[in-house]
Design a protein around this motif. Structure first.
Motif, mmCIF file in Angstrom:
data_model
loop_
_atom_site.group_PDB
_atom_site.id
_atom_site.type_symbol
_atom_site.label_atom_id
_atom_site.label_comp_id
_atom_site.label_asym_id
_atom_site.label_seq_id
_atom_site.Cartn_x
_atom_site.Cartn_y
_atom_site.Cartn_z
ATOM 1 N N ARG A 1 0.855 -1.192 0.000
ATOM 2 C CA ARG A 1 0.000 0.000 0.000
ATOM 3 C C ARG A 1 0.892 1.244 0.000
ATOM 4 N N ASP A 2 0.423 2.284 -0.580
ATOM 5 C CA ASP A 2 1.170 3.550 -0.708
ATOM 6 C C ASP A 2 2.367 3.471 -1.660
ATOM 7 N N GLU A 3 2.596 2.303 -2.259
ATOM 8 C CA GLU A 3 3.731 2.199 -3.201
ATOM 9 C C GLU A 3 3.269 1.887 -4.617
ATOM 10 N N LEU A 4 2.040 1.365 -4.747
ATOM 11 C CA LEU A 4 1.605 0.871 -6.061
ATOM 12 C C LEU A 4 1.042 1.989 -6.930
ATOM 13 N N ALA A 5 1.629 2.119 -8.130
ATOM 14 C CA ALA A 5 1.098 3.080 -9.094
ATOM 15 C C ALA A 5 -0.103 2.480 -9.832
ATOM 16 N N ALA A 6 -0.011 1.197 -10.158
ATOM 17 C CA ALA A 6 -1.088 0.592 -10.958
ATOM 18 C C ALA A 6 -1.180 -0.907 -10.749
ATOM 19 N N ILE A 7 -2.409 -1.385 -10.902
ATOM 20 C CA ILE A 7 -2.660 -2.824 -11.040
ATOM 21 C C ILE A 7 -2.848 -3.029 -12.535
ATOM 22 N N MET A 8 -1.983 -3.826 -13.120
ATOM 23 C CA MET A 8 -1.963 -3.921 -14.578
ATOM 24 C C MET A 8 -2.257 -5.340 -15.037
ATOM 25 N N LEU A 9 -3.183 -5.485 -15.973
ATOM 26 C CA LEU A 9 -3.501 -6.838 -16.451
ATOM 27 C C LEU A 9 -4.210 -6.803 -17.793
ATOM 28 N N GLU A 10 -4.162 -7.959 -18.466
ATOM 29 C CA GLU A 10 -5.067 -8.201 -19.581
ATOM 30 C C GLU A 10 -6.351 -8.753 -18.969
ATOM 31 N N PRO A 11 -7.513 -8.213 -19.327
ATOM 32 C CA PRO A 11 -8.753 -8.758 -18.749
ATOM 33 C C PRO A 11 -8.915 -10.252 -19.050
ATOM 34 N N ILE A 12 -8.458 -10.678 -20.223
ATOM 35 C CA ILE A 12 -8.331 -12.115 -20.517
ATOM 36 C C ILE A 12 -6.854 -12.334 -20.845
ATOM 37 N N PRO A 13 -6.088 -12.934 -19.942
ATOM 38 C CA PRO A 13 -4.680 -13.152 -20.292
ATOM 39 C C PRO A 13 -4.559 -14.019 -21.543
ATOM 40 N N MET A 14 -3.942 -13.459 -22.558
ATOM 41 C CA MET A 14 -3.845 -14.142 -23.846
ATOM 42 C C MET A 14 -2.408 -14.479 -24.180
ATOM 43 N N ASN A 15 -1.567 -14.476 -23.160
ATOM 44 C CA ASN A 15 -0.223 -14.978 -23.393
ATOM 45 C C ASN A 15 0.042 -16.164 -22.487
ATOM 46 N N MET A 16 -1.034 -16.730 -21.947
ATOM 47 C CA MET A 16 -0.994 -18.079 -21.380
ATOM 48 C C MET A 16 -2.232 -18.803 -21.909
ATOM 49 N N GLY A 17 -2.471 -18.595 -23.197
ATOM 50 C CA GLY A 17 -3.592 -19.253 -23.866
ATOM 51 C C GLY A 17 -4.799 -18.349 -23.916
ATOM 52 N N PHE A 18 -5.824 -18.731 -23.173
ATOM 53 C CA PHE A 18 -7.063 -17.945 -23.174
ATOM 54 C C PHE A 18 -7.686 -18.156 -21.797
ATOM 55 N N VAL A 19 -7.336 -17.271 -20.867
ATOM 56 C CA VAL A 19 -7.705 -17.489 -19.463
ATOM 57 C C VAL A 19 -8.827 -16.532 -19.077
ATOM 58 N N LEU A 20 -9.964 -17.103 -18.745
ATOM 59 C CA LEU A 20 -11.107 -16.244 -18.437
ATOM 60 C C LEU A 20 -11.061 -15.768 -16.998
ATOM 61 N N PRO A 21 -11.347 -14.485 -16.779
ATOM 62 C CA PRO A 21 -11.401 -14.002 -15.401
ATOM 63 C C PRO A 21 -12.619 -14.610 -14.704
ATOM 64 N N GLU A 22 -12.419 -15.107 -13.484
ATOM 65 C CA GLU A 22 -13.555 -15.710 -12.781
ATOM 66 C C GLU A 22 -14.472 -14.615 -12.258
ATOM 67 N N LYS A 23 -15.690 -15.034 -11.967
ATOM 68 C CA LYS A 23 -16.722 -14.078 -11.552
ATOM 69 C C LYS A 23 -16.220 -13.219 -10.386
ATOM 70 N N GLY A 24 -16.321 -11.935 -10.528
ATOM 71 C CA GLY A 24 -15.965 -11.032 -9.431
ATOM 72 C C GLY A 24 -14.499 -10.630 -9.393
ATOM 73 N N PHE A 25 -13.647 -11.291 -10.185
ATOM 74 C CA PHE A 25 -12.206 -11.000 -10.091
ATOM 75 C C PHE A 25 -11.887 -9.580 -10.573
ATOM 76 N N LEU A 26 -12.357 -9.241 -11.764
ATOM 77 C CA LEU A 26 -12.047 -7.900 -12.297
ATOM 78 C C LEU A 26 -12.715 -6.821 -11.441
ATOM 79 N N GLU A 27 -13.944 -7.106 -11.015
ATOM 80 C CA GLU A 27 -14.657 -6.141 -10.161
ATOM 81 C C GLU A 27 -13.894 -5.950 -8.845
ATOM 82 N N GLY A 28 -13.356 -7.060 -8.332
ATOM 83 C CA GLY A 28 -12.597 -6.997 -7.077
ATOM 84 C C GLY A 28 -11.342 -6.150 -7.236
ATOM 85 N N LEU A 29 -10.678 -6.279 -8.377
ATOM 86 C CA LEU A 29 -9.472 -5.467 -8.610
ATOM 87 C C LEU A 29 -9.836 -3.989 -8.733
ATOM 88 N N ARG A 30 -10.981 -3.737 -9.347
ATOM 89 C CA ARG A 30 -11.457 -2.340 -9.457
ATOM 90 C C ARG A 30 -11.622 -1.749 -8.046
#
Ligand SMILES: Cc1ncc(COP(=O)(O)O)c(C=O)c1O
Length: 454
Positions: A212-241
């Motif tokens: 905390r107090d050090e992070l500039a950003a939480i950075m991600l692909e909403p669907i990681p597409m460089n480990m195939g095709f990984v779907l975000p589970e329910k609530g994950f993206l909302e939780g990061l928001r």
């Protein structure tokens, strides 16, 4: 002879000209390629022509292309509308060294379609993410980034961390090690990139609290597409928001790839709005253009003389015109529906065959893009990706190539992309070919390491 040996021989017998080119190329260029991702054993193929859904290699072999420039060609190759428009445009100069008037129109199209206040254009995806990272740091006055294990965001130092870390190096599942993805990156750069496990909100929260107090950003692909095709589970993206808001850092979606997989991008598809976003690949129909987009408050951090964003080829007239035409006339809503319908057909066809042949395989897809993971369990993060079988994937890829289908991008971490120029016949042919090789994929005895080919 094993199926892999047989298919490798077949590959070599079909590609003697590529082999000859490779021998010459590697004297001039390390591994004979200008992007490490293009190298594959025993040697890379060289290509000479592409049109619509097809591409031809230097030996004259024809392929139906489901790689589509690693997802950059949802328009298909050389779409006729693009050819006409670019032909008209090229006569008016290819680079001004000043801002092109058209860039305002493109700014309007991108902001209204993807729902952001402001944009800056760059050339490649890597440049966009590099500048966006600096922007996030400048905006928040903080230096650390939260990045997810197994995710790729372009080939620059801050983000070449834990891209494809091996089992031996990954460390604790809940608090992964920071593993450099290349030699030559100073250790002090790595320390600013904190690694988290995808789809594990509880672990993310603990890590974020720790920094905390050090992070500039939480950075991600909403669907990681460089480990195939990984779907975000329910609530994950909302939780990061929610966590980004709680800890006053930016939520940064890297949509370099995913912006071309949904009409309005993945943020809109999942209904989660980031503060900062990068887009690229498909956005300009195969011409080099990338986008940094965000809220006015964040974007206005870019100030000449204070916060840098620059590039000789940024918003060059050809790429800008290509992007306008692509977004306005080719990748329309109905264009997307068409490609999505074909994508569903392809994925379901593969799914049925894999099930009937009792393959240990997971079909993971949405709409026009997806992949086949050769594993017992669905891939939900980097650790489950590490359980996929690279040798079976290699046999799948090689066998499909030998039968005139480029099934995905090169690598078990890639996916297929349908374009507006694919046809039902293309899809049926790919399904047929998969059916003809499925039996071979059942008991692959070889083991192959996952090579970190960055
Ligand atoms: C998610 C993501 N971000 C960034 C990049 C880098 O884009 P480029 O290769 O255009 O530099 C890629 C490339 O594959 C990507 O998949």
């Amino acid at each position: 002879m094993s199926a892999i040996e047989r298919e490798t021989r077949e590959f070599e017998s079909r590609s003697s000209r590529s082999k000859g080119i490779f021998e010459k190329a590697r004297e001039l260029t390390p591994f004979g390629v200008h992007s490490n991702y293009r190298y594959i054993d025993p040697y890379p193929l060289y290509f000479s022509r592409a049109k619509g859904s097809k591409i031809w290699d230097a030996d004259g072999n024809e392929y139906i292309d489901f790689n589509m420039g690693f997802g950059a060609l949802v328009t298909g190759h050389s779409h006729p509308i693009l050819i006409r428009e670019i032909g008209n445009c090229i006569d008016k100069g290819v680079l001004y060294g000043f801002e092109a008037e058209d860039s305002v129109e493109l700014g309007r199209i991108v902001t209204s379609r993807f729902g952001y206040d402001m944009v800056r254009f760059s050339t490649t995806g890597a440049e966009a993410t590099m500048h966006a990272v600096r922007l996030a740091r400048a905006h928040t006055g903080r230096k650390k980034l939260l990045k997810f294990e197994g995710c790729y965001h372009g080939s620059h130092d801050s983000l070449l961390v834990s891209v494809k870390p091996t089992k031996e190096k990954v460390g604790d599942r809940k608090s992964p090690n920071q593993v450099p993805a290349s030699k030559g990156i100073p250790p002090e750069v790595i320390t600013n990139t904190i690694i988290a496990p995808f789809n594990d909100l509880e672990a993310c929260e603990a890590i974020i609290r720790n920094h905390r107090d050090e992070l500039a950003a939480i950075m991600l692909e909403p669907i990681p597409m460089n480990m195939g095709f990984v779907l975000p589970e329910k609530g994950f993206l909302e939780g990061l928001r929610r966590l980004a808001d709680e800890f006053n850092c930016l939520l940064f979606f890297d949509e370099i790839k995913t912006c071309g997989k949904f009409y309005r991008g993945a943020a809109d598809h999942f209904g989660v709005k980031p503060d900062l976003c990068t887009m690229g690949k498909a956005i300009a129909g195969g011409f080099p253009l990338s986008v940094i987009a965000g809220s006015k408050k964040v974007m206005e951090t870019i100030v000449p003389g204070q916060v840098s964003h620059a590039g000789t080829f940024n918003s060059n007239p050809l790429s800008v015109r290509a992007a306008i035409v692509t977004l306005r006339d080719v990748l329309t809503e109905s264009g997307f529906h068409f490609a999505e319908r074909l994508g569903e057909q392809l994925a379901k066809g593969y799914y049925d065959i894999a099930r009937d042949a009792e393959l240990e395989a997971q079909l993971q897809w949405i709409g026009l893009s997806g992949t086949i993971h050769f594993s017992q369990e669905p891939v939900r993060d980097w650790r489950s990706f590490l359980e996929t079988d690279t040798a079976t994937w290699f046999l799948f890829y090689l066998s499909m190539m030998n039968r005139g289908i480029i099934p995905t991008g090169t690598g078990p971490d890639e996916q297929w992309t349908l374009s507006v120029q694919h046809t039902e016949e293309d899809v049926n042919r790919a399904i047929e070919r998969f059916k003809s090789i499925a039996g071979d994929l059942k008991d692959v005895m070889e083991k192959m390491p996952l090579v970190e080919a960055l």
